[in-house]
Design a protein around this motif. Structure first.
Motif, short mmCIF file in Angstrom:
data_model
loop_
_atom_site.label_atom_id
_atom_site.label_comp_id
_atom_site.label_asym_id
_atom_site.label_seq_id
_atom_site.Cartn_x
_atom_site.Cartn_y
_atom_site.Cartn_z
N ILE A 213 0.85 -1.20 0.00
CA ILE A 213 0.00 0.00 0.00
C ILE A 213 0.88 1.25 0.00
O ILE A 213 0.63 2.21 -0.74
CB ILE A 213 -0.94 0.01 1.23
CG1 ILE A 213 -1.87 -1.20 1.20
CG2 ILE A 213 -1.76 1.30 1.27
CD1 ILE A 213 -2.61 -1.44 2.50
N GLU A 214 1.93 1.23 0.81
CA GLU A 214 2.85 2.37 0.89
C GLU A 214 3.54 2.64 -0.45
O GLU A 214 3.79 3.79 -0.81
CB GLU A 214 3.93 2.11 1.95
CG GLU A 214 3.44 2.34 3.37
CD GLU A 214 4.57 2.19 4.38
OE1 GLU A 214 5.18 3.22 4.74
OE2 GLU A 214 4.85 1.05 4.79
N GLU A 215 3.82 1.57 -1.17
CA GLU A 215 4.48 1.72 -2.47
C GLU A 215 3.60 2.55 -3.41
O GLU A 215 4.08 3.45 -4.10
CB GLU A 215 4.73 0.33 -3.07
CG GLU A 215 5.69 0.35 -4.24
CD GLU A 215 6.02 -1.06 -4.74
OE1 GLU A 215 6.28 -1.20 -5.94
OE2 GLU A 215 6.00 -2.00 -3.92
N VAL A 216 2.31 2.25 -3.42
CA VAL A 216 1.37 3.01 -4.26
C VAL A 216 1.20 4.42 -3.70
O VAL A 216 1.17 5.41 -4.45
CB VAL A 216 0.00 2.29 -4.33
CG1 VAL A 216 -1.00 3.11 -5.15
CG2 VAL A 216 0.17 0.90 -4.92
N PHE A 217 1.10 4.53 -2.38
CA PHE A 217 0.96 5.82 -1.71
C PHE A 217 2.13 6.76 -2.07
O PHE A 217 1.92 7.93 -2.37
CB PHE A 217 0.93 5.61 -0.20
CG PHE A 217 0.92 6.87 0.64
CD1 PHE A 217 -0.26 7.56 0.87
CD2 PHE A 217 2.09 7.35 1.20
CE1 PHE A 217 -0.26 8.72 1.65
CE2 PHE A 217 2.10 8.51 1.97
CZ PHE A 217 0.91 9.19 2.19
N ASN A 218 3.34 6.23 -2.07
CA ASN A 218 4.52 7.04 -2.34
C ASN A 218 4.67 7.44 -3.79
O ASN A 218 5.39 8.39 -4.12
CB ASN A 218 5.78 6.29 -1.89
CG ASN A 218 5.86 6.15 -0.38
OD1 ASN A 218 5.38 7.00 0.35
ND2 ASN A 218 6.48 5.07 0.10
N LYS A 219 3.96 6.75 -4.68
CA LYS A 219 4.05 7.04 -6.12
C LYS A 219 2.94 7.97 -6.59
O LYS A 219 2.90 8.34 -7.77
CB LYS A 219 3.96 5.74 -6.93
CG LYS A 219 5.21 4.87 -6.85
CD LYS A 219 4.98 3.60 -7.65
CE LYS A 219 6.21 2.69 -7.60
NZ LYS A 219 5.95 1.40 -8.28
N ARG A 220 2.03 8.33 -5.71
CA ARG A 220 0.81 9.01 -6.17
C ARG A 220 1.05 10.40 -6.69
O ARG A 220 0.22 10.95 -7.40
CB ARG A 220 -0.22 9.06 -5.04
CG ARG A 220 0.20 9.90 -3.86
CD ARG A 220 -0.80 9.79 -2.74
NE ARG A 220 -0.29 10.53 -1.59
CZ ARG A 220 -1.05 11.21 -0.75
NH1 ARG A 220 -2.34 11.23 -0.93
NH2 ARG A 220 -0.52 11.84 0.25
N LYS A 221 2.16 11.03 -6.35
CA LYS A 221 2.38 12.41 -6.82
C LYS A 221 3.38 12.45 -7.97
O LYS A 221 4.24 11.62 -8.06
CB LYS A 221 2.89 13.27 -5.66
CG LYS A 221 1.81 13.51 -4.64
CD LYS A 221 2.29 14.42 -3.53
CE LYS A 221 1.17 14.69 -2.52
NZ LYS A 221 1.60 15.55 -1.41
#
Length: 221
Positions: A213-221
């Motif tokens: 989940i964090e991997e996607v969270f960190n790529k969102r911007k």
């Protein structure tokens, strides 16, 4: 940077939603209202009085009762629900959640509960995870229910965090809409089509992996 996690309770940490829906269905039957599964599903994640008003609307009885009578119905429903949740134990924590909480603690992430349920403290104590959380939004302080973002904004503020520093978990469409309206990262648990506004979706809590989940969270911007 991720600093906190915000959780709905029913259907996310435990399946107490089944007790809610059962209690609402019993009340509806007593009022001569037959609810479909789809109508019952719409009651997920919304406040007690909003749920009652929705049931009355489904049965064409929205103007039939006074506010005092509605309060009495809601109290009767809640009494049945509280009676049912007394038998809950740590075994009722949903799969994947213990590891998720453990991983969050290992990263020193703050955690809060954003649930419309006034029984959240009772349920968390029954599950044995009350001490895992840094705060619980008091539903009595809310002016608007989900899908309004108020509850998620309050949960974020309880942890003294910003919208882009939290990940929020929901199983209801109204809840995901509330998270997105609060400008937070939404994890949806359940039907992919129903929860399509979420940033990350899993079919069940067993699939929740904080690192992914964090991997996607960190790529969102």
């Amino acid at each position: 940077m991720l600093k906190g996690l915000l959780f709905d309770l029913d259907g996310v940490l435990t399946n107490s939603a089944k007790y809610h829906l059962s209690a609402w269905n019993n009340l509806a039957n007593e009022l001569g209202i037959t609810l479909t599964d789809a109508q019952l599903d719409q009651l997920r994640g919304i406040s007690r009085m909003d749920s009652l008003n929705m049931i009355l609307k489904f049965g064409g009885q929205e103007d039939k009762y006074t506010e005092a009578e509605k309060e009495k119905f809601a109290a009767e429903k809640n009494a049945k629900f509280v009676e049912q949740i007394q038998k809950m134990t740590p075994e009722d924590i949903l799969p994947g959640i213990p590891q998720l909480l453990k991983d969050a603690k290992a990263q020193n992430l703050k955690m809060a509960i954003a649930s419309a349920s006034k029984n959240a403290p009772t349920i968390l104590n029954k599950l044995g995870i009350m001490d895992e959380f840094d705060g619980i939004v008091d539903p009595s302080t809310l002016h608007r229910g989900k899908p309004d973002p108020e509850i998620y904004v309050k949960a974020q503020e309880l942890l003294d965090l910003k919208a882009d520093e939290v990940i929020s978990f929901e199983d209801a469409q109204a809840g995901v809409e509330a998270i997105k309206a609060a400008d937070q990262f939404a994890v949806g648990i359940g039907d992919k089509e129903l929860l399509k506004e979420a940033d990350y979706i899993v079919a069940s809590t067993a699939e929740l992996k904080l690192s992914e989940i964090e991997e996607v969270f960190n790529k969102r911007k």
